[in-house]
Motif scaffolding. Sequence first.
Motif, PDB file in Angstrom:
ATOM      1  N   ASN A 118       0.822  -1.232   0.000  1.00  0.00           N
ATOM      2  CA  ASN A 118       0.000   0.000   0.000  1.00  0.00           C
ATOM      3  C   ASN A 118       0.850   1.275   0.000  1.00  0.00           C
ATOM      4  OD1 ASN A 118      -2.561  -1.351   0.063  1.00  0.00           O
ATOM      5  ND2 ASN A 118      -2.187  -1.803   2.238  1.00  0.00           N
ATOM      6  N   ILE A 119       1.965   1.210  -0.714  1.00  0.00           N
ATOM      7  CA  ILE A 119       2.804   2.397  -0.852  1.00  0.00           C
ATOM      8  C   ILE A 119       2.195   3.286  -1.935  1.00  0.00           C
ATOM      9  CG2 ILE A 119       5.097   3.267  -1.464  1.00  0.00           C
ATOM     10  CD1 ILE A 119       6.234   0.600  -0.459  1.00  0.00           C
ATOM     11  N   PRO A 120       1.875   4.529  -1.636  1.00  0.00           N
ATOM     12  CA  PRO A 120       1.301   5.410  -2.660  1.00  0.00           C
ATOM     13  C   PRO A 120       2.228   5.520  -3.866  1.00  0.00           C
ATOM     14  CG  PRO A 120       1.176   6.417  -0.475  1.00  0.00           C
ATOM     15  CD  PRO A 120       2.046   5.200  -0.334  1.00  0.00           C
ATOM     16  N   ARG A 121       1.624   5.557  -5.039  1.00  0.00           N
ATOM     17  CA  ARG A 121       2.420   5.566  -6.263  1.00  0.00           C
ATOM     18  C   ARG A 121       3.385   6.750  -6.309  1.00  0.00           C
ATOM     19  NH1 ARG A 121       2.073   2.980 -11.229  1.00  0.00           N
ATOM     20  NH2 ARG A 121       0.222   1.875 -10.505  1.00  0.00           N
ATOM     21  N   GLU A 122       2.969   7.881  -5.762  1.00  0.00           N
ATOM     22  CA  GLU A 122       3.850   9.056  -5.818  1.00  0.00           C
ATOM     23  C   GLU A 122       5.101   8.884  -4.949  1.00  0.00           C
ATOM     24  OE1 GLU A 122       0.468  10.018  -2.873  1.00  0.00           O
ATOM     25  OE2 GLU A 122       0.709   9.067  -4.856  1.00  0.00           O
ATOM     26  N   LYS A 123       5.087   7.855  -4.076  1.00  0.00           N
ATOM     27  CA  LYS A 123       6.251   7.597  -3.239  1.00  0.00           C
ATOM     28  C   LYS A 123       7.121   6.459  -3.771  1.00  0.00           C
ATOM     29  CE  LYS A 123       4.380   9.488   1.069  1.00  0.00           C
ATOM     30  NZ  LYS A 123       4.147   9.248   2.519  1.00  0.00           N
ATOM     31  N   TRP A 124       6.710   5.877  -4.898  1.00  0.00           N
ATOM     32  CA  TRP A 124       7.536   4.851  -5.512  1.00  0.00           C
ATOM     33  C   TRP A 124       8.834   5.478  -6.039  1.00  0.00           C
ATOM     34  CZ3 TRP A 124       4.180   1.339  -9.201  1.00  0.00           C
ATOM     35  CH2 TRP A 124       3.151   0.722  -8.460  1.00  0.00           C
TER      36      TRP A 124
END
Length: 228
Positions: free
Chosen positions: A127-133
């Motif tokens: 559940n890592i937000p895409r913007e934090k990938w």
Amino acid sequence: MYMSRIKLQRNAYKNKDFWKNMDNTYHIHRLLWLLFADDPQRKRDFLYRYERSESLPTFYCVSERIPEDRSDIWETESKRYEPVLEIDEKLSFTLCANPIRTKRDDERKQHRHDVVMDAKNQFKKENIPREKWPSEAAIVQKYGFEWLERKGEQYGFRISENEVRADGYHLEQFYKANGKHQINISTIDFTGFLVVTDPEHFKDALYKGIGPAKGFGCGLMMVRRASI
């Protein structure tokens, strides 16, 4: 073993039928097979690399036999390939590979994912937000390097992350001749330096290739002695 350089003849450059056979990886695979097709029952005994940086379509092959051009469109140069390797010898290398991981699901069924897609799926599960990938380039570098590092343990070489570049991540889908069997391949281009730790195991990698999809231009590692 033999190392061959196979280059399109200049007078064949305008052959429209030839370019029809260069439109996807499967057609290229068939073109290369024709150079070794002395027996319909023969199994593949060669590796190849498509060198797109050349002015004309060019392939490098490592094979048990010398390729034979029955279509009269190729210029072929072949020489014996018997590298003499030493422990702790440093080599520069290039490699186009299909880096995958095999995992089992809850029902114990095997699934194959390339290392980039596998990392992205893991980010989703956590559940890592895409913007934090990480950026895709960073994902390719990190997980591509880790895959090749594991292969080095298997094949008698070691690498350092600051001396290896993993990039050129590419996904391709194509169909076999019957148009029914779809094939999905992802590739990463590796360049850099390695150190030989086990000459015999490493020679096995040079002759037999690294990773899957060898019949589609993956796995041939090109090496040369590193200039000091």
